[in-house]
Design a protein around this motif. Structure first.
Motif, PDB file in Angstrom:
ATOM      1  N   GLY A  48       3.506   1.877  -2.964  1.00 23.13           N
ATOM      2  CA  GLY A  48       2.892   1.194  -1.971  1.00 23.13           C
ATOM      3  C   GLY A  48       3.903   0.232  -1.226  1.00 23.13           C
ATOM      4  N   ASP A  49       5.587   0.517  -1.397  1.00 18.34           N
ATOM      5  CA  ASP A  49       6.304  -0.403  -0.755  1.00 18.34           C
ATOM      6  C   ASP A  49       6.543   0.110   0.606  1.00 18.34           C
ATOM      7  N   PRO A  50       6.986   1.719   0.794  1.00 18.15           N
ATOM      8  CA  PRO A  50       7.100   2.085   2.122  1.00 18.15           C
ATOM      9  C   PRO A  50       5.856   1.908   3.006  1.00 18.15           C
ATOM     10  N   GLN A  51       5.999   1.704   4.151  1.00 16.93           N
ATOM     11  CA  GLN A  51       4.620   1.404   5.261  1.00 16.93           C
ATOM     12  C   GLN A  51       4.017   2.655   5.515  1.00 16.93           C
ATOM     13  N   ASN A  54       1.852   2.986   2.561  1.00 15.96           N
ATOM     14  CA  ASN A  54       0.844   2.025   2.756  1.00 15.96           C
ATOM     15  C   ASN A  54       0.967   1.140   3.624  1.00 15.96           C
ATOM     16  N   PRO A  55       0.162   1.337   4.739  1.00 20.63           N
ATOM     17  CA  PRO A  55       0.329   0.642   6.094  1.00 20.63           C
ATOM     18  C   PRO A  55       0.034  -0.962   6.099  1.00 20.63           C
ATOM     19  N   GLN A  56      -0.410  -1.353   4.929  1.00 20.05           N
ATOM     20  CA  GLN A  56      -0.532  -2.787   4.607  1.00 20.05           C
ATOM     21  C   GLN A  56       0.738  -3.302   3.772  1.00 20.05           C
ATOM     22  N   SER A  57       1.801  -2.576   3.611  1.00 20.05           N
ATOM     23  CA  SER A  57       2.887  -3.199   2.938  1.00 20.05           C
ATOM     24  C   SER A  57       3.559  -4.189   3.938  1.00 20.05           C
ATOM     25  N   ALA A 343       2.756  -3.388  -4.291  1.00 14.00           N
ATOM     26  CA  ALA A 343       4.147  -2.501  -4.371  1.00 14.00           C
ATOM     27  C   ALA A 343       3.437  -1.215  -4.981  1.00 14.00           C
ATOM     28  N   ALA A 344       2.674  -1.086  -5.844  1.00 13.70           N
ATOM     29  CA  ALA A 344       2.272   0.231  -6.335  1.00 13.70           C
ATOM     30  C   ALA A 344       1.021   0.861  -5.617  1.00 13.70           C
ATOM     31  N   GLY A 345       0.759   0.304  -4.208  1.00 12.86           N
ATOM     32  CA  GLY A 345      -0.418   0.640  -3.587  1.00 12.86           C
ATOM     33  C   GLY A 345      -1.572   0.526  -4.228  1.00 12.86           C
ATOM     34  N   PRO A 346      -2.584   1.402  -4.218  1.00 14.32           N
ATOM     35  CA  PRO A 346      -3.785   1.254  -4.803  1.00 14.32           C
ATOM     36  C   PRO A 346      -3.969   1.515  -6.357  1.00 14.32           C
TER      37      PRO A 346
END
Length: 516
Positions: A48-51, A54-57, A343-346
């Motif tokens: 979940g770090d790269p946008q 994960n657009p909400q990063s 950081a790990a996304g969902p």
């Protein structure tokens, strides 16, 4: 929680195994022969770090995002393990790390009141004759280099003549520059088989400051020998400069008279954002995710630098670039609460976990004209698949004793949709507790910690047994990742037959000694 739910909903609604093209259609015809290969492996970066994942990063990652826009994003890609050493072993060998557990290396130990067998981490140093990506490409005539973190066996003391007995140049690499691990001594750069400056001074333990866990986050390092005037801040830029210099030197040599272009393999193992978070000054305070986010931005800039070098040297068009991270992030629930950054996304968990966050990685493949720009793939893949894939691209058949757990995913890179999944499952490993998990289709079974032992192609006990522990990792865990991608509901007691089926599949995999 609302961010987790929204991300999971988006994943469930996304078409499975569909390749979406935004722009740039692959050129007709056969792929360019013998592509250059650049593997960029970062350390402890989460899904979940790269946008682009994960657009909400809360972290700007323009260079990783640009790489995704120019290539294919894999949303269901997995490391070979949830910590560094076994994960890198899997990537380099095409072999899952639990295959190395055997009686001759076992030592008894006691943890959490349980007596169990302890096995050394799998490293190439223990298997010097095993085919790996570098030796594969070396025998195909490639120029090979490794820059950055090695973590597969490195000498820490020089011989009387100043050389090191073991370094990556003993495993198929023509050139090496880097160090074994960022927070472990000796703190000194190694070039090929020598210290650039010998580690003759001692630095003390240094805990991180202003972080949730000062032993795993922040500017944390361990006591040990260091080269004179060693500085953690700035070593990323030194590594970046060495990667650029190697590319520039070999390009210059080509221009000065080589009749045939020699392709290259560069394994660029960036040792960050693993601690110590040694962020360059220009990135400090720039993210909205604290020290960690700033360091991720620093890493993203390094990636942008090598991509710019490829463009400048006119190498990009025939270079297959693979980007990923070796395992999940060191990002605790307190960090999520403080920074509102997933950081790990969902996915559930973090580095070291057998839940998805420990091993589901951001993964991008880019190859202009061959991989469709702006595409995405939801097929299940693993680090170990790089061995068979690159062998296929080079027209080489792997011997039976190599790449035992590697599948050729080149059809996915070409945008093909196979009638059946190339890979239907895999076995994950967490070396913190020597615990295994098996994925089969949508189902995943995680074995309880401290109970099972795997060695010599067998698992003991050889059936599901009742466990008495009360903690979540003390019990069997069974999840359906299609209906419960966040692994929130353990259905082990509700689905006993499915649990037995997966355990039998795990037992058969271990006995078979290979997936492929």
């Amino acid at each position: 929680m609302k961010h987790i739910l929204s991300l999971i909903t988006a994943l469930l609604l996304a078409p499975l195994a569909v390749l979406h093209g935004a722009s740039g259609t692959p050129q007709a015809g056969v792929p360019a022969s013998r592509p250059n290969v650049l593997i960029i492996l970062v350390d402890d970066m989460g899904w979940g770090d790269p946008q682009c994942f994960n657009p909400q990063s809360k972290i700007a990652t323009p260079n990783i995002d640009k790489l995704a826009a120019e290539g294919m994003k894999f949303t269901n890609a997995h490391a070979g393990a949830s910590i560094c050493v076994p994960s890198r072993y899997s990537l380099l060998t095409g072999r899952m790390p639990y295959r190395t557990w055997n009686s001759k290396d076992a030592k008894k130990t006691t943890r959490n009141g349980h007596e169990l067998l302890h096995f050394p981490l799998p490293m190439l140093q223990s298997e010097p004759q095993r085919l790996n990506l570098a030796t594969l490409m070396k025998r195909q005539g490639y120029a090979t280099a490794c820059v950055g973190k090695w973590h597969q066996g490195m000498s820490t003391k020089a011989e009387p003549d100043g050389t090191l007995k073991m370094s990556p140049v003993d495993f198929g690499f023509d050139y090496y520059f880097g160090f074994d691990a960022p927070e472990q001594a000796p703190y000194a750069f190694i070039e090929n088989k020598r210290f650039v400056a010998a580690p003759t001074e001692t630095i003390e333990d240094h805990p991180g400051e202003g972080v949730t866990n000062p032993e795993t986050q922040g500017a944390h390092w361990r006591k040990g020998l260091a080269a004179p005037e060693w500085k953690f801040e700035g070593y990323l830029s030194t590594l970046a400069a060495k990667a650029d210099a190697w590319l520039e030197k070999r390009t210059k040599n080509q221009e000065q008279g080589a009749k045939n272009t020699i392709p290259f393999f560069l394994y660029y193992a960036i040792p960050a954002p693993h601690a110590p978070w040694a962020t360059a000054s220009e990135f400090k305070g720039k993210s909205s995710a604290g020290q960690y986010g700033d360091y991720v931005m620093n890493v993203d800039a390094m990636i942008g630098q090598v991509l710019t070098t490829l463009d400048k040297l006119k190498l990009r068009d025939n270079t297959l670039i693979v980007f990923s991270s070796d395992n999940g992030p060191v990002w605790y629930p307190q960090d999520i609460e403080k920074f509102d950054h997933l950081a790990a996304g969902p996915w559930n968990g973090m580095k070291g976990a057998l839940t998805e966050a420990g091993h589901r990685m951001p993964f991008i493949a880019s190859w202009p004209g061959q991989i469709q720009a702006g595409s995405s793939c939801d097929e299940l893949i693993c680090f170990s698949d790089l061995m068979a894939t690159i062998a296929s691209l080079l027209g080489e058949k792997l011997p039976d004793d190599a790449g035992e757990d590697s599948f050729d995913i080149s059809p996915l890179l070409r945008g093909e949709k196979p009638a059946q999944p190339i890979r239907n499952g895999m076995v994950h490993v967490n070396y913190g507790s020597y615990t295994l998990a098996i994925r089969d289709g949508d189902w995943k079974l995680i074995l309880p910690s401290w109970i099972y032992t795997v060695k010599d192609g067998t698992i003991t006990p050889d059936a599901i047994i009742e466990t008495k522990g009360k903690g979540p990792t003390d019990k069997f865990q069974l999840y359906n990742l299609r209906t419960d991608p966040g692994e929130a509901t353990n259905v082990f007691t509700q689905e006993p037959d499915k649990a037995k089926e997966l355990f039998a599949a795990l037992k058969a995999d271990i006995a078979r000694g290979r997936t492929r």
